[in-house]
Motif scaffolding. Sequence first.
Motif, PDB file in Angstrom:
ATOM      1  N   SER A 110      41.711  42.584  49.049  1.00 46.83           N
ATOM      2  CA  SER A 110      41.321  42.261  50.422  1.00 46.83           C
ATOM      3  C   SER A 110      40.529  43.388  51.076  1.00 46.83           C
ATOM      4  CB  SER A 110      42.552  41.918  51.262  1.00 46.83           C
ATOM      5  OG  SER A 110      43.418  43.031  51.352  1.00 46.83           O
ATOM      6  N   ARG A 118      28.629  44.668  52.112  1.00 49.98           N
ATOM      7  CA  ARG A 118      29.569  43.711  51.517  1.00 49.98           C
ATOM      8  C   ARG A 118      28.818  42.465  51.037  1.00 49.98           C
ATOM      9  NH1 ARG A 118      34.080  40.278  54.379  1.00 49.98           N
ATOM     10  NH2 ARG A 118      35.355  39.817  52.576  1.00 49.98           N
ATOM     11  N   GLY A 123      28.427  41.190  47.190  1.00 45.14           N
ATOM     12  CA  GLY A 123      28.732  39.824  46.780  1.00 45.14           C
ATOM     13  C   GLY A 123      27.653  39.246  45.892  1.00 45.14           C
ATOM     14  N   ARG A 172      35.115  36.430  43.394  1.00 49.71           N
ATOM     15  CA  ARG A 172      35.279  35.341  44.357  1.00 49.71           C
ATOM     16  C   ARG A 172      35.346  35.873  45.770  1.00 49.71           C
ATOM     17  NH1 ARG A 172      39.911  31.595  41.682  1.00 49.71           N
ATOM     18  NH2 ARG A 172      38.692  30.970  39.877  1.00 49.71           N
ATOM     19  N   HIS A 173      36.002  37.009  45.910  1.00 44.95           N
ATOM     20  CA  HIS A 173      36.189  37.600  47.234  1.00 44.95           C
ATOM     21  C   HIS A 173      35.794  39.074  47.164  1.00 44.95           C
ATOM     22  CE1 HIS A 173      37.957  38.325  51.149  1.00 44.95           C
ATOM     23  NE2 HIS A 173      38.558  39.379  50.634  1.00 44.95           N
ATOM     24  N   PRO A 182      35.908  42.685  48.765  1.00 46.05           N
ATOM     25  CA  PRO A 182      36.810  43.360  49.699  1.00 46.05           C
ATOM     26  C   PRO A 182      36.105  43.853  50.963  1.00 46.05           C
ATOM     27  CG  PRO A 182      36.969  44.310  47.485  1.00 46.05           C
ATOM     28  CD  PRO A 182      35.822  43.371  47.479  1.00 46.05           C
ATOM     29  N   GLN A 183      36.863  43.907  52.063  1.00 50.00           N
ATOM     30  CA  GLN A 183      36.392  44.566  53.280  1.00 50.00           C
ATOM     31  C   GLN A 183      36.228  46.040  52.941  1.00 50.00           C
ATOM     32  OE1 GLN A 183      35.634  41.825  55.352  1.00 50.00           O
ATOM     33  NE2 GLN A 183      36.382  43.116  56.981  1.00 50.00           N
TER      34      GLN A 183
END
Length: 139
Positions: free
Chosen positions: A46, A78, A82, A88-89, A91-92
């Motif tokens: 995350s 970010r 990506g 898939r996600h 991170p912040q």
Amino acid sequence: MREFSRTDRVAEQLAHELALLIQREVKDPRLGMVTVGSARVSRDLSYADVYITLMGENSDERVRDNLAVLEGAAGFLRHRLGQQLKLRHVPQLRFHYDDSVERGHALSSLIDEAVADGRRRRDEDEDAADPDRDSHGER
């Protein structure tokens, strides 16, 4: 030999890609020469703590300004990550200044001073013990 976990691999790749992105794509004139030292990614991916160093003089104000620029560019970085990484996600990103290089230089200087002081004292003790020696240690 320890196996690298997925978070370790993601952190390593993230740090590498961020270093390139910051160098090539962040065009803010307030940003100095930034080096991405490492990144730590949470187990759930995350967030990522990204540790940076700066080249040159590192006053508190300069560090704050550079961190502010990077925090401001975090969304852009970010997004670009990506596009680069197959996750898939993404991170912040949370940026932190890593002062370990500065602390290392300071400790190295202290050690050098202590060694030089020890040599000087040893030479003074030897000169005091043998009055026939000249200032160069010769008779």
